[in-house]
Scaffold this active site. Structure first.
Site, PDB file in Angstrom:
ATOM      1  N   GLN A  12       0.832  -1.199   0.000  1.00  0.00           N
ATOM      2  CA  GLN A  12       0.000   0.000   0.000  1.00  0.00           C
ATOM      3  C   GLN A  12       0.869   1.252   0.000  1.00  0.00           C
ATOM      4  O   GLN A  12       1.875   1.322   0.695  1.00  0.00           O
ATOM      5  CB  GLN A  12      -0.909  -0.016   1.230  1.00  0.00           C
ATOM      6  CG  GLN A  12      -2.094   0.908   1.138  1.00  0.00           C
ATOM      7  CD  GLN A  12      -3.136   0.583   2.201  1.00  0.00           C
ATOM      8  OE1 GLN A  12      -3.152  -0.513   2.742  1.00  0.00           O
ATOM      9  NE2 GLN A  12      -3.991   1.538   2.501  1.00  0.00           N
ATOM     10  N   SER A  94       4.044  -5.894   3.217  1.00  0.00           N
ATOM     11  CA  SER A  94       2.746  -5.808   3.880  1.00  0.00           C
ATOM     12  C   SER A  94       1.675  -6.520   3.051  1.00  0.00           C
ATOM     13  O   SER A  94       1.705  -7.736   2.904  1.00  0.00           O
ATOM     14  CB  SER A  94       2.401  -4.340   4.151  1.00  0.00           C
ATOM     15  OG  SER A  94       1.280  -4.227   4.990  1.00  0.00           O
ATOM     16  N   LEU A  95       0.729  -5.778   2.482  1.00  0.00           N
ATOM     17  CA  LEU A  95      -0.279  -6.380   1.603  1.00  0.00           C
ATOM     18  C   LEU A  95       0.358  -7.282   0.545  1.00  0.00           C
ATOM     19  O   LEU A  95      -0.181  -8.345   0.205  1.00  0.00           O
ATOM     20  CB  LEU A  95      -1.081  -5.249   0.944  1.00  0.00           C
ATOM     21  CG  LEU A  95      -1.961  -5.485  -0.281  1.00  0.00           C
ATOM     22  CD1 LEU A  95      -1.240  -5.426  -1.594  1.00  0.00           C
ATOM     23  CD2 LEU A  95      -2.786  -6.757  -0.185  1.00  0.00           C
ATOM     24  N   ARG A 119      -9.243  -8.049   4.506  1.00  0.00           N
ATOM     25  CA  ARG A 119      -8.143  -7.421   5.243  1.00  0.00           C
ATOM     26  C   ARG A 119      -8.227  -5.902   5.128  1.00  0.00           C
ATOM     27  O   ARG A 119      -8.077  -5.173   6.119  1.00  0.00           O
ATOM     28  CB  ARG A 119      -6.803  -7.920   4.693  1.00  0.00           C
ATOM     29  CG  ARG A 119      -5.549  -7.383   5.385  1.00  0.00           C
ATOM     30  CD  ARG A 119      -4.314  -7.966   4.691  1.00  0.00           C
ATOM     31  NE  ARG A 119      -3.062  -7.637   5.338  1.00  0.00           N
ATOM     32  CZ  ARG A 119      -2.319  -6.574   5.056  1.00  0.00           C
ATOM     33  NH1 ARG A 119      -2.737  -5.702   4.141  1.00  0.00           N
ATOM     34  NH2 ARG A 119      -1.177  -6.369   5.679  1.00  0.00           N
ATOM     35  N   HIS A 199       0.394  -1.600  11.106  1.00  0.00           N
ATOM     36  CA  HIS A 199       1.473  -2.368  11.751  1.00  0.00           C
ATOM     37  C   HIS A 199       1.785  -1.835  13.149  1.00  0.00           C
ATOM     38  O   HIS A 199       2.936  -1.646  13.517  1.00  0.00           O
ATOM     39  CB  HIS A 199       2.732  -2.376  10.872  1.00  0.00           C
ATOM     40  CG  HIS A 199       2.476  -2.986   9.525  1.00  0.00           C
ATOM     41  ND1 HIS A 199       2.213  -4.325   9.352  1.00  0.00           N
ATOM     42  CD2 HIS A 199       2.394  -2.422   8.298  1.00  0.00           C
ATOM     43  CE1 HIS A 199       1.994  -4.559   8.069  1.00  0.00           C
ATOM     44  NE2 HIS A 199       2.091  -3.431   7.422  1.00  0.00           N
ATOM     45  N   GLN A 248       1.288 -10.152  11.082  1.00  0.00           N
ATOM     46  CA  GLN A 248       1.815  -9.043  10.290  1.00  0.00           C
ATOM     47  C   GLN A 248       0.987  -7.767  10.456  1.00  0.00           C
ATOM     48  O   GLN A 248       1.507  -6.654  10.374  1.00  0.00           O
ATOM     49  CB  GLN A 248       1.838  -9.480   8.820  1.00  0.00           C
ATOM     50  CG  GLN A 248       2.530  -8.532   7.877  1.00  0.00           C
ATOM     51  CD  GLN A 248       1.724  -8.372   6.615  1.00  0.00           C
ATOM     52  OE1 GLN A 248       0.645  -7.774   6.636  1.00  0.00           O
ATOM     53  NE2 GLN A 248       2.228  -8.894   5.519  1.00  0.00           N
TER      54      GLN A 248
END
Length: 308
Positions: A12, A94-95, A119, A199, A248
């Site tokens: 992202q 991440s994603l 998510r 996060h 995560q």
């Protein structure tokens, strides 16, 4: 000597209006993935990705599935242009870690897309119910940033590259950390334009909801190594994968360590899949001598196929 290929999947923040449109125009396999995504989600995601507005695309619930589809469309176009090639390992920021798993066959395209959609929704909800922020700390030692984070009660969100660390937490605390960063030997501190504290512990509600969804997602062992953001090691079993994808959401993305792990596995040619070249830039800060190409547009697909 043949190259050992690593795939890197964008996270992202890489999104831009128009992403994937020329891929769909020039590669039928890419167009088909965008069409499938619209059908699976029951809405016109491709319209948002291609025509915006950027404010709509940047919403987590749109941005995450759009990046997932775009990266897999770029990979499909590359395979169509070059043919099948062996992958030595993969990681996603991440994603992007979920996209890496889809590419590795941990779950199929539709299953992964629905998971990414959930998510994104859960993280949007967490952002709305908290008041969080994030900031980049540039030019400081990791121990100094950790000391600052502890003193100001914020979390370490990302360790992106040597001397580039992101903190995350309550907005007021992050702002204070930015204001006093120089006192900790950090060269530059800047707030990031994000919707919330990704996060960090402020994503706890998303963590809980995602854990329940992950429990029902059918998974299998990845066809090639996929490196976890939180452990910077390969994950193999469905149980391990569910745990790392859950952790995560509130844990630190150890991106520098993930890159070192791929290098340790012998990867020497890195392909970034997604809009822009953020991951290529971070990799060069980790190891300048590595070959890396960013593939997010039709012309770049052709250049990468030629390089392979």
């Amino acid at each position: 000597m043949p190259k050992k290929i690593a795939l890197l999947f964008a996270g992202q923040g890489a999104q831009c209006v128009g992403m994937g449109q020329d891929l769909a125009d020039q590669f039928s396999i890419a167009a088909d993935l965008f069409r499938q995504a619209d059908e699976i989600l029951g809405r016109n995601l491709s319209e948002i990705a291609w025509n915006g507005p950027i404010e709509e695309l940047t919403k987590t619930s749109n941005c995450q599935p759009a990046l997932y589809v775009h990266a897999l469309a770029a990979l499909a176009a590359l395979r169509e242009g070059f043919g099948e090639f062996e992958v030595g390992g993969a990681a996603g920021l991440s994603l992007g870690e979920l996209t890496a798993h889809a590419a590795a066959g941990t779950f199929d395209f539709a299953t992964g897309l629905k998971l990414v959609q959930k998510r994104g929704e859960f993280m949007d909800e967490a952002c709305v119910s908290t008041r969080g922020g994030m900031a980049a700390m540039i030019g400081g030692l990791e121990n100094d940033v950790r000391r600052l984070a502890a003193d100001e009660d914020v979390d370490i969100a990302n360790i992106n590259a040597p001397s580039q660390i992101v903190i995350s937490g309550e907005l007021a605390n992050v702002q204070t950390a930015v204001a006093v960063a120089k006192e900790y030997g950090i060269g530059r501190a800047m707030m990031l334009n994000v919707a919330g504290a990704y996060h960090s512990r402020l994503m706890e509600s998303a963590y809980v909801k995602l854990e329940k969804v992950l429990a029902d997602v059918p998974m299998q062992t990845p066809r090639f190594p996929v490196i976890s953001n939180v452990t910077s090691e390969e994950v193999k079993t469905p149980e391990e994968i569910r745990k790392t994808l859950r952790d995560q959401v509130i844990g630190t993305v150890r991106w520098t360590d993930c890159m070192q792990r791929l290098i340790h596995l012998g990867c020497d040619f890195f392909i970034e899949l997604g809009p822009g070249n953020v991951l290529a830039g971070l990799l060069k800060r980790t190891n300048r001598g590595l070959d890396v190409m960013s593939v997010g547009e039709a012309e770049l697909v052709r250049r990468c196929a030629a390089a392979l």
